[in-house]
Design an enzyme around this catalytic site. Structure first.
Site, PDB file in Angstrom:
ATOM      1  N   ALA A 265      52.722  46.834  40.923  1.00 33.19           N
ATOM      2  CA  ALA A 265      53.889  47.107  40.085  1.00 33.19           C
ATOM      3  C   ALA A 265      55.188  46.566  40.692  1.00 33.19           C
ATOM      4  O   ALA A 265      56.100  46.184  39.956  1.00 33.19           O
ATOM      5  CB  ALA A 265      54.009  48.608  39.835  1.00 33.19           C
ATOM      6  N   THR A 266      55.270  46.512  42.012  1.00 34.09           N
ATOM      7  CA  THR A 266      56.488  45.962  42.632  1.00 34.09           C
ATOM      8  C   THR A 266      56.686  44.524  42.167  1.00 34.09           C
ATOM      9  O   THR A 266      57.778  44.132  41.728  1.00 34.09           O
ATOM     10  CB  THR A 266      56.388  46.002  44.173  1.00 34.09           C
ATOM     11  OG1 THR A 266      56.305  47.375  44.575  1.00 34.09           O
ATOM     12  CG2 THR A 266      57.578  45.340  44.838  1.00 34.09           C
TER      13      THR A 266
ATOM     14  N   SER B  93      49.958  49.276  38.018  1.00 34.54           N
ATOM     15  CA  SER B  93      49.388  49.122  39.343  1.00 34.54           C
ATOM     16  C   SER B  93      48.021  49.802  39.397  1.00 34.54           C
ATOM     17  O   SER B  93      47.888  50.952  38.967  1.00 34.54           O
ATOM     18  CB  SER B  93      50.349  49.797  40.331  1.00 34.54           C
ATOM     19  OG  SER B  93      49.924  49.580  41.626  1.00 34.54           O
ATOM     20  N   ALA B  94      47.006  49.113  39.936  1.00 35.13           N
ATOM     21  CA  ALA B  94      45.646  49.679  39.926  1.00 35.13           C
ATOM     22  C   ALA B  94      45.505  50.876  40.864  1.00 35.13           C
ATOM     23  O   ALA B  94      44.742  51.798  40.583  1.00 35.13           O
ATOM     24  CB  ALA B  94      44.637  48.598  40.317  1.00 35.13           C
TER      25      ALA B  94
ATOM     26  N   CYS C  86      58.467  55.698  49.908  1.00 35.15           N
ATOM     27  CA  CYS C  86      59.283  54.651  50.517  1.00 35.15           C
ATOM     28  C   CYS C  86      60.574  55.214  51.120  1.00 35.15           C
ATOM     29  O   CYS C  86      61.416  54.467  51.581  1.00 35.15           O
ATOM     30  CB  CYS C  86      59.585  53.572  49.495  1.00 35.15           C
ATOM     31  SG  CYS C  86      59.851  54.228  47.879  1.00 35.15           S
TER      32      CYS C  86
HETATM   33  N1  PMP Z   1      56.974  51.918  40.269  1.00 35.61           N
HETATM   34  C1  PMP Z   1      56.641  53.203  40.427  1.00 35.61           C
HETATM   35  C2  PMP Z   1      57.168  54.220  39.458  1.00 35.61           C
HETATM   36  C3  PMP Z   1      55.828  53.598  41.498  1.00 35.61           C
HETATM   37  O1  PMP Z   1      55.509  54.885  41.652  1.00 35.61           O
HETATM   38  C4  PMP Z   1      55.366  52.612  42.394  1.00 35.61           C
HETATM   39  C5  PMP Z   1      54.496  52.991  43.570  1.00 35.61           C
HETATM   40  N2  PMP Z   1      55.073  53.951  44.411  1.00 35.61           N
HETATM   41  C6  PMP Z   1      55.730  51.280  42.175  1.00 35.61           C
HETATM   42  C7  PMP Z   1      56.538  50.974  41.100  1.00 35.61           C
HETATM   43  C8  PMP Z   1      55.254  50.189  43.080  1.00 35.61           C
HETATM   44  O2  PMP Z   1      53.885  49.960  42.867  1.00 35.61           O
HETATM   45  P1  PMP Z   1      53.022  49.043  43.824  1.00 35.61           P
HETATM   46  O3  PMP Z   1      52.683  49.905  45.006  1.00 35.61           O
HETATM   47  O4  PMP Z   1      51.827  48.692  43.022  1.00 35.61           O
HETATM   48  O5  PMP Z   1      53.822  47.862  44.175  1.00 35.61           O
END
Ligand code: PMP
Length: 398
Positions: free
Chosen positions: A88-89, A217-218, A340
Site C-alpha cells: 500500500a505504501t 496490501s496483502a 511506524c
Molecule cells: N495505509 C494504511 C492505512 C496502513 O495501515 C498501512 C500499513 N501500516 C499502509 C498504508 C502501508 O502498507 P504497506 O505496509 O503494504 O506498505
C-alpha cells in the site's frame, strides 16, 4: 549451508509466550496461502510471467492471471484495473505522485486530504506541497470521521484530487466513502482511497464506494508481505504516470518482473476473506471491554452511523504512559499508536489529531483477527488489568 531458521522460533505466534495482538500492523500468514506459495516457490524454475513464449513463462503468466482475477473479484473491479505493487505504501505513492503532471496540466493543483491518513499518503502530499501544490488537511471529528460536508466545504474549483482512507489504521474508524464520492463526482474531482485496512474487514466494492484509485496490501489480509496493488479505474488510467521507468509491466504503470508466488498468495488471501468473522470479532471486542471496564479506559474511534471495524481497538489508560504499559506486558504483542511511530520517537499523529498530545502518549492499540481466540482475548484482558493496577499502585506510593 544450513540457515539459522531457529531465529524465527521466538516469533512464532504460539510457541512464544506472547499473544499476538498487532494485526493492524501485519496479519499472520494464512497457512493455506503459505502452502500455495510454497508449491510455486519450491519448483526448480518459476518462469518470468512476461516470457509467455515458453512453458515456464506461460505457467507463471497463468498463475498471475488467476491472482489478478481473484484480487479484482474481491473489490468488484476488472482484472485490467489491477496494478500489482509492493504494497500500500507504493500504491499510495503511485496514485498521488503519478497524477502530478495531469493535475498541473489542468491547473488543479489543490488536493484535499485528512490529518489522520497514513504517512504513505501524508508524506508524498508534503512532497507535492514543496513543488507548489496546495494541500488541505482536514481535521476529523473526535471519533476520526470525515464527513461529506467537510469535504464539500473544503473543495473549490482548483481542487483536482481528494485522498481519504477507507478505515483508519489506529482508530478503526470507517469513513463514509460513498457519500464523499457523490460530492466529488458532481464536480469531476479525482478520488483516491487508501483502503489497506478495509480489505477483508468491511465490504469494499469499487463501484459502490465510487473511487477512482484505491490502495491495498496483502499482508493486512493474511497474505504475504511485500505485495499489494493499486486499483486504477479504466477511464482514469491515462491520467496516471508510472514512478518507475523500465520494461512497462502492469499496463505501463509499474515496471518490474512480477513476484509470481507473492501474486498467487495475494490472490489466494483475497479468495479466503471471510466476512462472517466480523460478528465473532465484535463479540470478542465487547467481552474484552467488559473485562477491562473497571480500569476506566478511554476508547477512541467509534463514529455513528458507520462505526468502526471491531478488530482495531485504541485504548487510553489516563495517567499511564503507553511505553511503560507495554513494558509491563511482555506477554502481549500490542501496538503503541501506529507501528511506524514506535520507539517513542514520534507521537501518533492520528491520536494527536483527534484527542491531543497527552492522550497520544497514553494510548495503546490492540488489534486482533482470524487466529485470535476467545481465550487469548480473556488472557490479554487479565494481563492488562494486572499491569494497569500494578502501575497505578506504584504511582500512588511514589
Ligand atoms: N495505509 C494504511 C492505512 C496502513 O495501515 C498501512 C500499513 N501500516 C499502509 C498504508 C502501508 O502498507 P504497506 O505496509 O503494504 O506498505
Amino acid at each position: 549451508m544450513a540457515l539459522p531458521t531457529d531465529i524465527f522460533a521466538s516469533h512464532d505466534r504460539r510457541s512464544a509466550d506472547c499473544i499476538y495482538l498487532d494485526y493492524a500492523a501485519t496479519t499472520p500468514l494464512d497457512r493455506r496461502v503459505l502452502d500455495l506459495m510454497y508449491s510455486i516457490m519450491a519448483k526448480d524454475i518459476t518462469g518470468n510471467a512476461q516470457s509467455t513464449h515458453h512453458p515456464f513463462g506461460a505457467a507463471a503468466d497463468l498463475i498471475v492471471r488467476k491472482a489478478r482475477e481473484q484480487v479484482a473479484t474481491m473489490i468488484g473491479a476488472s482484472p485490467s484495473e489491477i496494478v500489482f505493487t509492493s504494497g500500500a505504501t507504493e500504491s499510495n505513492n503511485l496514485a498521488i505522485k503519478g497524477l502530478v503532471s495531469h493535475l498541473k496540466a489542468v491547473g488543479k493543483t489543490r488536493i484535499v486530504t485528512t490529518e489522520v491518513e497514513h504517512h504513505s499518503v501524508l508524506k508524498p502530499l508534503a512532497q507535492l506541497e514543496a513543488l507548489g501544490f496546495e494541500i488541505v488537511r482536514l481535521l476529523p471529528r473526535p471519533c476520526g470521521m470525515i464527513t461529506a460536508d467537510m469535504i464539500e466545504r473544503a473543495i473549490d474549483a482548483r481542487t483536482g484530487l481528494v485522498c481519504v482512507q477507507a478505515v483508519n489504521n489506529e482508530l478503526g474508524t470507517i469513513q463514509p466513502l460513498a457519500k464523499i464520492a457523490e460530492v466529488l463526482k458532481e464536480r469531476n474531482i479525482l478520488f483516491h482511497c487508501d483502503a489497506a485496512q478495509a480489505l477483508g474487514k468491511i465490504p469494499f466494492l469499487v463501484d459502490s464506494v465510487a473511487v477512482d484509485f484505491a490502495s491495498f496490501s496483502a499482508h493486512k489480509i493474511y497474505g504475504p508481505q511485500g505485495i499489494g496493488c493499486l486499483y486504477v479505474r479504466t477511464e482514469k488510467s491515462t491520467l496516471l504516470e508510472p514512478l518507475l521507468a523500465g520494461g512497462g509491466h502492469e499496463h505501463g504503470l509499474r515496471s518490474g518482473s512480477l513476484p509470481v508466488a507473492l501474486c498467487a498468495g495475494f490472490g489466494a488471501a483475497c479468495s479466503l476473506v471471510d466476512d462472517d468473522d466480523r460478528a465473532r470479532l465484535q463479540s470478542m471486542r465487547v467481552s474484552f471491554m467488559a473485562r477491562i471496564r473497571r480500569l476506566n479506559p478511554v476508547v477512541y474511534g467509534h463514529c455513528e452511523p458507520h462505526g468502526n471495524v471491531p478488530g482495531i481497538l485504541t485504548i487510553r489508560f489516563p495517567g499511564i504512559d503507553s511505553e511503560t504499559l507495554v513494558m509491563a506486558l511482555p506477554g502481549l504483542a500490542i501496538g503503541i499508536g501506529a507501528a511506524c511511530t514506535r520507539n517513542g520517537a514520534k507521537l501518533s499523529h492520528v491520536i494527536q489529531a483527534v484527542a491531543g498530545a497527552q492522550p497520544s502518549r497514553e494510548t495503546v492499540r490492540i488489534s486482533f483477527g482470524r487466529l485470535t481466540t476467545v481465550e487469548e482475548m480473556g488472557n490479554a484482558a487479565e494481563q492488562i488489568v494486572a499491569a494497569v493496577a500494578g502501575i497505578r499502585e506504584l504511582q500512588e506510593v511514589s
